[in-house]
Motif scaffolding. Structure first.
Motif, PDB file in Angstrom:
ATOM      1  N   SER A   9       0.849  -1.187   0.000  1.00  0.00           N
ATOM      2  CA  SER A   9       0.000   0.000   0.000  1.00  0.00           C
ATOM      3  C   SER A   9       0.886   1.239   0.000  1.00  0.00           C
ATOM      4  O   SER A   9       2.017   1.212   0.490  1.00  0.00           O
ATOM      5  CB  SER A   9      -0.933   0.001   1.210  1.00  0.00           C
ATOM      6  OG  SER A   9      -0.194   0.084   2.404  1.00  0.00           O
ATOM      7  N   ALA A  10       0.375   2.314  -0.570  1.00  0.00           N
ATOM      8  CA  ALA A  10       1.144   3.551  -0.719  1.00  0.00           C
ATOM      9  C   ALA A  10       1.749   4.047   0.594  1.00  0.00           C
ATOM     10  O   ALA A  10       2.922   4.436   0.609  1.00  0.00           O
ATOM     11  CB  ALA A  10       0.274   4.624  -1.376  1.00  0.00           C
ATOM     12  N   GLU A  74      -3.609  -4.957   3.371  1.00  0.00           N
ATOM     13  CA  GLU A  74      -3.155  -3.738   2.686  1.00  0.00           C
ATOM     14  C   GLU A  74      -4.101  -2.580   2.976  1.00  0.00           C
ATOM     15  O   GLU A  74      -3.664  -1.435   3.143  1.00  0.00           O
ATOM     16  CB  GLU A  74      -3.013  -3.973   1.183  1.00  0.00           C
ATOM     17  CG  GLU A  74      -1.960  -5.007   0.815  1.00  0.00           C
ATOM     18  CD  GLU A  74      -0.592  -4.710   1.406  1.00  0.00           C
ATOM     19  OE1 GLU A  74      -0.223  -3.523   1.569  1.00  0.00           O
ATOM     20  OE2 GLU A  74       0.133  -5.674   1.717  1.00  0.00           O
ATOM     21  N   TYR A  75      -5.400  -2.863   3.060  1.00  0.00           N
ATOM     22  CA  TYR A  75      -6.376  -1.819   3.391  1.00  0.00           C
ATOM     23  C   TYR A  75      -6.091  -1.245   4.781  1.00  0.00           C
ATOM     24  O   TYR A  75      -6.192  -0.040   4.997  1.00  0.00           O
ATOM     25  CB  TYR A  75      -7.794  -2.379   3.301  1.00  0.00           C
ATOM     26  CG  TYR A  75      -8.861  -1.326   3.473  1.00  0.00           C
ATOM     27  CD1 TYR A  75      -9.229  -0.522   2.396  1.00  0.00           C
ATOM     28  CD2 TYR A  75      -9.488  -1.125   4.692  1.00  0.00           C
ATOM     29  CE1 TYR A  75     -10.202   0.456   2.540  1.00  0.00           C
ATOM     30  CE2 TYR A  75     -10.461  -0.153   4.846  1.00  0.00           C
ATOM     31  CZ  TYR A  75     -10.814   0.634   3.770  1.00  0.00           C
ATOM     32  OH  TYR A  75     -11.770   1.603   3.910  1.00  0.00           O
ATOM     33  N   ILE A  81      -3.290   1.389  10.053  1.00  0.00           N
ATOM     34  CA  ILE A  81      -3.340   0.281  11.005  1.00  0.00           C
ATOM     35  C   ILE A  81      -2.247  -0.709  10.638  1.00  0.00           C
ATOM     36  O   ILE A  81      -2.191  -1.198   9.508  1.00  0.00           O
ATOM     37  CB  ILE A  81      -4.721  -0.411  10.983  1.00  0.00           C
ATOM     38  CG1 ILE A  81      -5.815   0.586  11.342  1.00  0.00           C
ATOM     39  CG2 ILE A  81      -4.735  -1.628  11.907  1.00  0.00           C
ATOM     40  CD1 ILE A  81      -7.221   0.074  11.093  1.00  0.00           C
ATOM     41  N   LEU A  82      -1.371  -1.000  11.584  1.00  0.00           N
ATOM     42  CA  LEU A  82      -0.278  -1.934  11.358  1.00  0.00           C
ATOM     43  C   LEU A  82      -0.673  -3.315  11.860  1.00  0.00           C
ATOM     44  O   LEU A  82      -1.592  -3.456  12.666  1.00  0.00           O
ATOM     45  CB  LEU A  82       0.978  -1.438  12.064  1.00  0.00           C
ATOM     46  CG  LEU A  82       1.395  -0.011  11.690  1.00  0.00           C
ATOM     47  CD1 LEU A  82       2.614   0.422  12.487  1.00  0.00           C
ATOM     48  CD2 LEU A  82       1.666   0.101  10.195  1.00  0.00           C
ATOM     49  N   PHE A  83       0.028  -4.350  11.384  1.00  0.00           N
ATOM     50  CA  PHE A  83      -0.389  -5.713  11.727  1.00  0.00           C
ATOM     51  C   PHE A  83      -0.409  -5.939  13.232  1.00  0.00           C
ATOM     52  O   PHE A  83      -1.268  -6.641  13.752  1.00  0.00           O
ATOM     53  CB  PHE A  83       0.474  -6.755  11.003  1.00  0.00           C
ATOM     54  CG  PHE A  83       1.818  -7.001  11.633  1.00  0.00           C
ATOM     55  CD1 PHE A  83       2.013  -8.094  12.451  1.00  0.00           C
ATOM     56  CD2 PHE A  83       2.887  -6.153  11.391  1.00  0.00           C
ATOM     57  CE1 PHE A  83       3.241  -8.329  13.032  1.00  0.00           C
ATOM     58  CE2 PHE A  83       4.115  -6.382  11.965  1.00  0.00           C
ATOM     59  CZ  PHE A  83       4.297  -7.470  12.786  1.00  0.00           C
ATOM     60  N   ARG A 122      -1.150   1.869  17.921  1.00  0.00           N
ATOM     61  CA  ARG A 122      -2.396   2.565  18.252  1.00  0.00           C
ATOM     62  C   ARG A 122      -2.426   4.011  17.793  1.00  0.00           C
ATOM     63  O   ARG A 122      -3.408   4.680  17.930  1.00  0.00           O
ATOM     64  CB  ARG A 122      -2.718   2.483  19.730  1.00  0.00           C
ATOM     65  CG  ARG A 122      -2.806   1.069  20.234  1.00  0.00           C
ATOM     66  CD  ARG A 122      -4.111   0.806  20.892  1.00  0.00           C
ATOM     67  NE  ARG A 122      -4.104  -0.488  21.529  1.00  0.00           N
ATOM     68  CZ  ARG A 122      -4.639  -1.581  20.981  1.00  0.00           C
ATOM     69  NH1 ARG A 122      -5.207  -1.513  19.811  1.00  0.00           N
ATOM     70  NH2 ARG A 122      -4.597  -2.721  21.620  1.00  0.00           N
ATOM     71  N   ARG A 123      -1.350   4.502  17.259  1.00  0.00           N
ATOM     72  CA  ARG A 123      -1.362   5.857  16.711  1.00  0.00           C
ATOM     73  C   ARG A 123      -1.900   5.761  15.279  1.00  0.00           C
ATOM     74  O   ARG A 123      -1.419   4.986  14.474  1.00  0.00           O
ATOM     75  CB  ARG A 123       0.055   6.428  16.703  1.00  0.00           C
ATOM     76  CG  ARG A 123       0.097   7.872  16.287  1.00  0.00           C
ATOM     77  CD  ARG A 123       1.476   8.415  16.374  1.00  0.00           C
ATOM     78  NE  ARG A 123       2.353   7.625  15.532  1.00  0.00           N
ATOM     79  CZ  ARG A 123       3.660   7.749  15.489  1.00  0.00           C
ATOM     80  NH1 ARG A 123       4.257   8.609  16.260  1.00  0.00           N
ATOM     81  NH2 ARG A 123       4.388   7.005  14.707  1.00  0.00           N
TER      82      ARG A 123
END
Length: 133
Positions: A9-10, A74-75, A81-83, A122-123
């Protein structure tokens, strides 16, 4: 650019727009590259995605199985949102040192700060879409 993986993702490459590309096959020149601009979706096991192609034309694509999981991962990146944001605190604490070591190796190898830092959990980042103000 040569990369490993089946989706990108970009925001992962420092471009703050709602754009992703993935190929469930994961091999260059095999399978179909799927490019989605401004995608909208819920998180079911199979899903229908409404998006735009690179020329701005709207289209719909149905995904299930691995392609649906890749799309949703990817969305998440498009939404900042990170894994590890989806992990429980217990799971995250059990792998925190390993994740920090991976970040350090990435930074040493590339000379760039890690784009996914455990201390940023969480940021949320606000990304802009194409054609949005």
């Amino acid at each position: 650019m040569k990369t490993d993986g089946i989706g990108l993702s970009a925001p992962q490459v420092g471009i703050n727009v709602q754009l992703m590309v993935f190929n469930p096959v994961g091999e260059h020149s095999e399978g179909d590259e799927i490019v989605l601009v401004n995608p909208l979706v819920n998180r079911p096991d199979s899903l229908t995605v409404d998006a735009q192609d690179m020329a701005g034309a709207r289209f719909t694509i149905n995904l299930s199985g691995l392609p649906a999981r890749v799309f949703q991962h990817e969305y998440d990146h498009l939404q900042g949102i990170l894994f590890f944001d989806r992990m429980s605190n217990e799971v995250l604490d059990s792998i925190r040192e390993d994740l920090q070591a991976m970040e350090k190796r990435y930074e040493e190898k590339t000379g760039f700060p890690s784009p996914e830092r455990i201390d940023s959990r969480r940021r949320r980042k606000v990304a802009v879409g194409f054609g949005k103000s």
